[in-house]
Design a protein around this motif. Structure first.
Motif, PDB file in Angstrom:
ATOM      1  N   TYR A  76       0.868  -1.174   0.000  1.00 49.19           N
ATOM      2  CA  TYR A  76       0.000   0.000   0.000  1.00 49.19           C
ATOM      3  C   TYR A  76       0.907   1.226   0.000  1.00 49.19           C
ATOM      4  O   TYR A  76       1.736   1.384   0.907  1.00 49.19           O
ATOM      5  CB  TYR A  76      -0.881  -0.049   1.259  1.00 49.19           C
ATOM      6  N   SER A 105     -10.949  -6.357   0.767  1.00 53.19           N
ATOM      7  CA  SER A 105     -11.078  -5.329   1.812  1.00 53.19           C
ATOM      8  C   SER A 105     -12.312  -4.473   1.634  1.00 53.19           C
ATOM      9  O   SER A 105     -12.794  -4.256   0.516  1.00 53.19           O
ATOM     10  CB  SER A 105      -9.867  -4.407   1.838  1.00 53.19           C
ATOM     11  N   LEU A 111     -19.189   2.901   4.155  1.00 53.86           N
ATOM     12  CA  LEU A 111     -18.642   4.221   4.487  1.00 53.86           C
ATOM     13  C   LEU A 111     -17.137   4.247   4.200  1.00 53.86           C
ATOM     14  O   LEU A 111     -16.626   5.167   3.561  1.00 53.86           O
ATOM     15  CB  LEU A 111     -18.912   4.524   5.975  1.00 53.86           C
ATOM     16  N   LYS A 124      -6.743   0.272  -3.620  1.00 51.65           N
ATOM     17  CA  LYS A 124      -8.174  -0.082  -3.545  1.00 51.65           C
ATOM     18  C   LYS A 124      -8.614  -0.781  -4.826  1.00 51.65           C
ATOM     19  O   LYS A 124      -9.364  -1.756  -4.788  1.00 51.65           O
ATOM     20  CB  LYS A 124      -9.013   1.167  -3.263  1.00 51.65           C
ATOM     21  N   TYR A 133     -13.041  -9.757   4.317  1.00 51.41           N
ATOM     22  CA  TYR A 133     -12.543  -8.534   4.953  1.00 51.41           C
ATOM     23  C   TYR A 133     -12.310  -8.904   6.412  1.00 51.41           C
ATOM     24  O   TYR A 133     -13.259  -9.179   7.146  1.00 51.41           O
ATOM     25  CB  TYR A 133     -13.559  -7.387   4.828  1.00 51.41           C
ATOM     26  N   LEU A 148       1.148  -2.805   6.801  1.00 53.98           N
ATOM     27  CA  LEU A 148       0.520  -2.270   5.589  1.00 53.98           C
ATOM     28  C   LEU A 148       0.653  -0.751   5.518  1.00 53.98           C
ATOM     29  O   LEU A 148       0.717  -0.179   4.439  1.00 53.98           O
ATOM     30  CB  LEU A 148      -0.968  -2.662   5.556  1.00 53.98           C
ATOM     31  N   PHE A 149       0.692  -0.120   6.689  1.00 51.96           N
ATOM     32  CA  PHE A 149       0.699   1.343   6.730  1.00 51.96           C
ATOM     33  C   PHE A 149       2.106   1.917   6.880  1.00 51.96           C
ATOM     34  O   PHE A 149       2.288   3.080   7.228  1.00 51.96           O
ATOM     35  CB  PHE A 149      -0.234   1.814   7.860  1.00 51.96           C
ATOM     36  N   HIS A 173       2.840   5.124   5.200  1.00 47.37           N
ATOM     37  CA  HIS A 173       2.028   6.295   5.532  1.00 47.37           C
ATOM     38  C   HIS A 173       2.806   7.236   6.439  1.00 47.37           C
ATOM     39  O   HIS A 173       3.792   6.844   7.053  1.00 47.37           O
ATOM     40  CB  HIS A 173       0.711   5.867   6.183  1.00 47.37           C
ATOM     41  N   PHE A 185      -0.339   9.644  10.717  1.00 51.58           N
ATOM     42  CA  PHE A 185      -1.404   8.694  10.384  1.00 51.58           C
ATOM     43  C   PHE A 185      -1.221   7.402  11.182  1.00 51.58           C
ATOM     44  O   PHE A 185      -2.169   6.884  11.770  1.00 51.58           O
ATOM     45  CB  PHE A 185      -1.398   8.380   8.878  1.00 51.58           C
ATOM     46  N   PHE A 227      -4.275   6.447  13.469  1.00 51.03           N
ATOM     47  CA  PHE A 227      -5.179   5.488  12.821  1.00 51.03           C
ATOM     48  C   PHE A 227      -5.692   4.398  13.779  1.00 51.03           C
ATOM     49  O   PHE A 227      -6.905   4.154  13.834  1.00 51.03           O
ATOM     50  CB  PHE A 227      -4.486   4.878  11.590  1.00 51.03           C
ATOM     51  N   PHE A 283      -8.247   5.874  16.200  1.00 50.27           N
ATOM     52  CA  PHE A 283      -9.411   6.287  15.404  1.00 50.27           C
ATOM     53  C   PHE A 283     -10.297   5.076  15.110  1.00 50.27           C
ATOM     54  O   PHE A 283     -11.520   5.110  15.288  1.00 50.27           O
ATOM     55  CB  PHE A 283      -8.926   6.940  14.101  1.00 50.27           C
ATOM     56  N   GLN A 284      -9.680   3.986  14.691  1.00 48.18           N
ATOM     57  CA  GLN A 284     -10.451   2.782  14.358  1.00 48.18           C
ATOM     58  C   GLN A 284     -11.018   2.121  15.613  1.00 48.18           C
ATOM     59  O   GLN A 284     -12.111   1.576  15.609  1.00 48.18           O
ATOM     60  CB  GLN A 284      -9.585   1.790  13.566  1.00 48.18           C
ATOM     61  N   GLY A 298     -14.071  -0.302  14.136  1.00 48.63           N
ATOM     62  CA  GLY A 298     -13.798  -1.369  13.165  1.00 48.63           C
ATOM     63  C   GLY A 298     -12.472  -2.074  13.431  1.00 48.63           C
ATOM     64  O   GLY A 298     -12.091  -2.993  12.710  1.00 48.63           O
TER      65      GLY A 298
HETATM   66 MG1  PMR Z   1     -10.900   4.077   6.986  1.00 50.29          MG
HETATM   67  C1  PMR Z   1     -16.788   2.940   9.323  1.00 50.29           C
HETATM   68  C2  PMR Z   1     -15.761   2.810   9.282  1.00 50.29           C
HETATM   69  C3  PMR Z   1     -14.447   2.624   8.703  1.00 50.29           C
HETATM   70  C4  PMR Z   1     -13.789   1.444   8.555  1.00 50.29           C
HETATM   71  C5  PMR Z   1     -14.256   0.074   8.947  1.00 50.29           C
HETATM   72  C6  PMR Z   1     -12.540   1.731   7.929  1.00 50.29           C
HETATM   73  C7  PMR Z   1     -11.578   0.790   7.584  1.00 50.29           C
HETATM   74  N1  PMR Z   1     -12.448   3.086   7.736  1.00 50.29           N
HETATM   75  C8  PMR Z   1     -13.623   3.665   8.196  1.00 50.29           C
HETATM   76  C9  PMR Z   1     -13.945   5.019   8.155  1.00 50.29           C
HETATM   77  C10 PMR Z   1     -13.112   6.055   7.791  1.00 50.29           C
HETATM   78  N2  PMR Z   1     -11.835   5.905   7.358  1.00 50.29           N
HETATM   79  C11 PMR Z   1     -13.438   7.455   7.813  1.00 50.29           C
HETATM   80  C12 PMR Z   1     -14.759   8.009   8.243  1.00 50.29           C
HETATM   81  C13 PMR Z   1     -12.331   8.129   7.368  1.00 50.29           C
HETATM   82  C14 PMR Z   1     -12.165   9.617   7.171  1.00 50.29           C
HETATM   83  C15 PMR Z   1     -11.721  10.230   8.383  1.00 50.29           C
HETATM   84  C16 PMR Z   1     -11.319   7.146   7.095  1.00 50.29           C
HETATM   85  C17 PMR Z   1     -10.048   7.452   6.651  1.00 50.29           C
HETATM   86  C18 PMR Z   1      -9.114   6.480   6.277  1.00 50.29           C
HETATM   87  C19 PMR Z   1      -7.819   6.703   5.720  1.00 50.29           C
HETATM   88  C20 PMR Z   1      -7.146   7.989   5.441  1.00 50.29           C
HETATM   89  N3  PMR Z   1      -9.343   5.124   6.359  1.00 50.29           N
HETATM   90  C21 PMR Z   1      -8.257   4.514   5.848  1.00 50.29           C
HETATM   91  C22 PMR Z   1      -7.325   5.432   5.447  1.00 50.29           C
HETATM   92  C23 PMR Z   1      -6.221   4.722   4.908  1.00 50.29           C
HETATM   93  O1  PMR Z   1      -5.183   5.172   4.453  1.00 50.29           O
HETATM   94  C24 PMR Z   1      -6.558   3.264   4.927  1.00 50.29           C
HETATM   95  C25 PMR Z   1      -6.748   2.834   3.515  1.00 50.29           C
HETATM   96  O2  PMR Z   1      -7.592   3.291   2.819  1.00 50.29           O
HETATM   97  O3  PMR Z   1      -5.956   1.903   3.076  1.00 50.29           O
HETATM   98  C26 PMR Z   1      -6.227   1.526   1.727  1.00 50.29           C
HETATM   99  C27 PMR Z   1      -7.877   3.197   5.646  1.00 50.29           C
HETATM  100  C28 PMR Z   1      -8.677   2.137   6.060  1.00 50.29           C
HETATM  101  N4  PMR Z   1      -9.915   2.299   6.646  1.00 50.29           N
HETATM  102  C29 PMR Z   1     -10.404   1.074   6.970  1.00 50.29           C
HETATM  103  C30 PMR Z   1      -9.464   0.082   6.583  1.00 50.29           C
HETATM  104  C31 PMR Z   1      -9.636  -1.382   6.767  1.00 50.29           C
HETATM  105  C32 PMR Z   1      -8.411   0.739   6.031  1.00 50.29           C
HETATM  106  C33 PMR Z   1      -7.146   0.132   5.541  1.00 50.29           C
HETATM  107  C34 PMR Z   1      -6.839  -1.119   5.046  1.00 50.29           C
HETATM  108  C35 PMR Z   1      -7.406  -1.758   3.844  1.00 50.29           C
HETATM  109  O4  PMR Z   1      -8.370  -1.424   3.252  1.00 50.29           O
HETATM  110  O5  PMR Z   1      -6.857  -2.714   3.506  1.00 50.29           O
END
Ligand code: PMR
Ligand code: LMG
Ligand code: NDP
Length: 401
Positions: free
Chosen positions: A177, A228, A236, A277, A306, A315-316, A319, A323, A327, A330-331, A337
């Motif tokens: 990633y 994923s 969302l 993605k 997933y 993975l990160f 980043h 972050f 991260f 936040f999660q 999640g």
């Molecule tokens: Mg996400 C509802 C919730 C949710 C979940 C389950 C994930 C999983 N993320 C959620 C929400 C949000 N994310 C929201 C509201 C935001 C904006 C603030 C947000 C942001 C965010 C970022 C910047 N999220 C991220 C990133 C990444 O860089 C990660 C990514 O996209 O990797 C491809 C990531 C992820 N969010 C997840 C999961 C599982 C990831 C990373 C891993 C993956 O898809 O394999």
């Protein structure tokens, strides 16, 4: 006794690739603590190779084959008490040197029912990770596989076949990633690195190993490709920009090389997060296309999943530090999640071995109580026409058509 002898086998087939130690030195923990120094000490693939080769010379090929066969007799072994027990399943897990792959290897090893082939690009890192995770020596074998090189994927398949082991389950787990990359980077064959590694490398690997899976006499043969939520725009998480979108795949058709075609599948400007993605969409589409083409004929279970947001994994690593710091909380506290590496490993281990998860063509997810359920894929990630097109274009790019 036979098992003990065979435990010597792994190293005979595991060839570290020169220069790969350096590639792993970038590794850092989610909180930015560098593993470099730790790895540098004793990172000498060449020395390791000489040792392995001299070991290999002690075992003529026929003897190696014979021993390998001894470890994997027909499906039921008679025990001393005369009861029939299942032989150990053989599972190949790509990218088992960290994160989800390592946790899955550990969970499976602990059952005592599996021998795990850790298919990794960094031999030494994988060995150390297995040891640190407490995986017993007789339960795993490290074999070299660099998915960013199609030659390496082909070589891995050759080595695996030569080992004489059956293949019962293949888990396509490895991924990169590159969210902060400004410019694309490329695989050995010149494909953009995220799609090249996460999708094309696995596509070739699984196509070449399909015959091995078919030949296995194990009761439940499976091919699992990790997907994923972020590739699914019906969620969302999948709507956080940049969103996955394969478009008309003009960049894919052009070879993703950034020269006479775009490095992105949809033909757009390079965006590392989007490329990741998109690669996950390809993973999920490929699983379904495998299911449509081969499930009925072979009985193999094809599945994706997933595993939850494992916010602490490597993975990160690319980043920004902020972050990586924010991260996980936040999660954990906001989206809820978050899952630990250990829990995610148990989930994937279920998809590998649970008798209740044999349905093919399914994308598994887990609810708040950690119970598995069949999840819905987004429209794009379940588009039959796109799946066929991804399959056909991938065949061309990896040299199967
Ligand atoms: Mg996400 C509802 C919730 C949710 C979940 C389950 C994930 C999983 N993320 C959620 C929400 C949000 N994310 C929201 C509201 C935001 C904006 C603030 C947000 C942001 C965010 C970022 C910047 N999220 C991220 C990133 C990444 O860089 C990660 C990514 O996209 O990797 C491809 C990531 C992820 N969010 C997840 C999961 C599982 C990831 C990373 C891993 C993956 O898809 O394999
Ligand atoms: C990009 O940024 C990066 O540029 C890229 O490099 C890559 O990392 C990519 O996806 C990965 O992300 C995304 C960026 C832009 O989002 C952010 O991360 C900015 C953070 C903004 C902070 C918001 C406050 C949240 C409060 C949490 C505080 C804790 C600390 C956070 C920790 C950081 C980890 C995230 O994003 C945006 O443009 C704005 C955000 C957009 C939100 C998207 C939500 C869309 C919802 C749409 C609903 C659609 C309906 C779906 C239907 C579902 C039905 C079930
Ligand atoms: P990690 O970075 O911890 O694990 C990825 C593994 O892939 C590493 O072992 C890495 O090897 C390996 N790898 C990378 N490139 C190559 C290559 N060219 N050849 C061989 N192996 C390679 O990340 P995760 O454990 O988080 O990711 C595992 C899977 O889970 C991925 O498919 C990811 O998309 C998926 N996933 C992860 C989520 C998360 O929240 N973390 C959520 C949803 C899905 P090395 O150790 O040498 O770097």
């Amino acid at each position: 006794m036979a098992l003990q002898a065979a435990a010597l086998l792994p190293s005979a087939f595991s060839i570290p690739k020169e220069g790969k130690c350096g590639a792993s030195l970038k590794d850092s923990t989610p909180f930015g603590i560098s593993l470099s120094d730790h790895l540098k000490a004793g990172c000498s693939p060449y020395a390791l190779r000489i040792k392995k080769e001299s070991h290999q010379r002690k075992l003529p090929r026929w003897a190696v084959r014979a021993q390998a066969v001894v470890t994997t007799p027909a499906i039921n072994q008679a025990t001393a008490e005369g009861k029939k027990t299942l032989r150990k399943g053989i599972v190949v897990i790509t990218g088992a040197s960290s994160g989800l792959g390592l946790a899955t290897a550990k969970a499976l090893a602990e059952t005592g029912k599996w021998h795990i082939i850790m298919a990794c690009r960094d031999f030494l890192k994988a060995e150390r990770a297995a040891k640190a995770a407490g995986i017993a020596k007789e339960n795993y074998t490290v074999m070299h596989l660099d998915l960013s090189s199609l030659d390496s994927a082909r070589q891995f398949v050759e080595n695996f076949k030569r080992s004489g082991r059956p293949l019962d389950v293949l888990v396509c787990n490895a991924a990169v990633y590159l969210p902060t990359a400004k410019e694309p980077t490329f695989t050995a064959e010149g494909f953009e690195l995220s799609v090249g590694t996460n999708h094309l490398g696995h596509f070739l690997l699984s196509r070449l190993l399909l015959d091995e899976l078919k030949q296995s006499d194990y009761p439940s043969k499976r091919l699992i490709i990790v997907g994923s939520i972020t590739g699914n725009t019906n969620t969302l998480a999948g709507n956080v920009p940049p969103k996955a979108n394969l478009g008309d795949m003009r960049g894919f058709a052009g070879g993703l090389n950034g020269l006479n075609s775009s490095s992105m599948i949809d033909g757009g400007e390079f965006d590392g997060a989007k490329a990741y993605k998109d690669s996950k969409v390809c993973n999920m589409l490929t699983m379904q296309e495998f299911h449509r083409r081969y499930h009925e004929e072979t009985g193999i279970t094809f599945a994706s999943l997933y595993p939850g947001c494992i916010a602490t994994t490597g993975l990160f690593r690319e980043h920004i530090p902020l972050f990586r710091l924010l991260f996980p909380p936040f999660q954990k506290y906001i989206t809820k999640g978050f899952v630990s590496e250990e829990e995610s490993g148990k989930r994937l281990a279920q998809v590998v071995s649970e008798p209740s998860l044999t349905k093919s063509g399914v994308y598994w997810s887990w609810n708040k109580d950690s119970a598995s359920f069949e999840n819905q894929l987004s429209q794009e990630a379940s588009d039959v026409e796109k799946a066929r097109k991804v399959w056909e274009l991938s065949e061309k790019l990896v040299g199967l058509a």
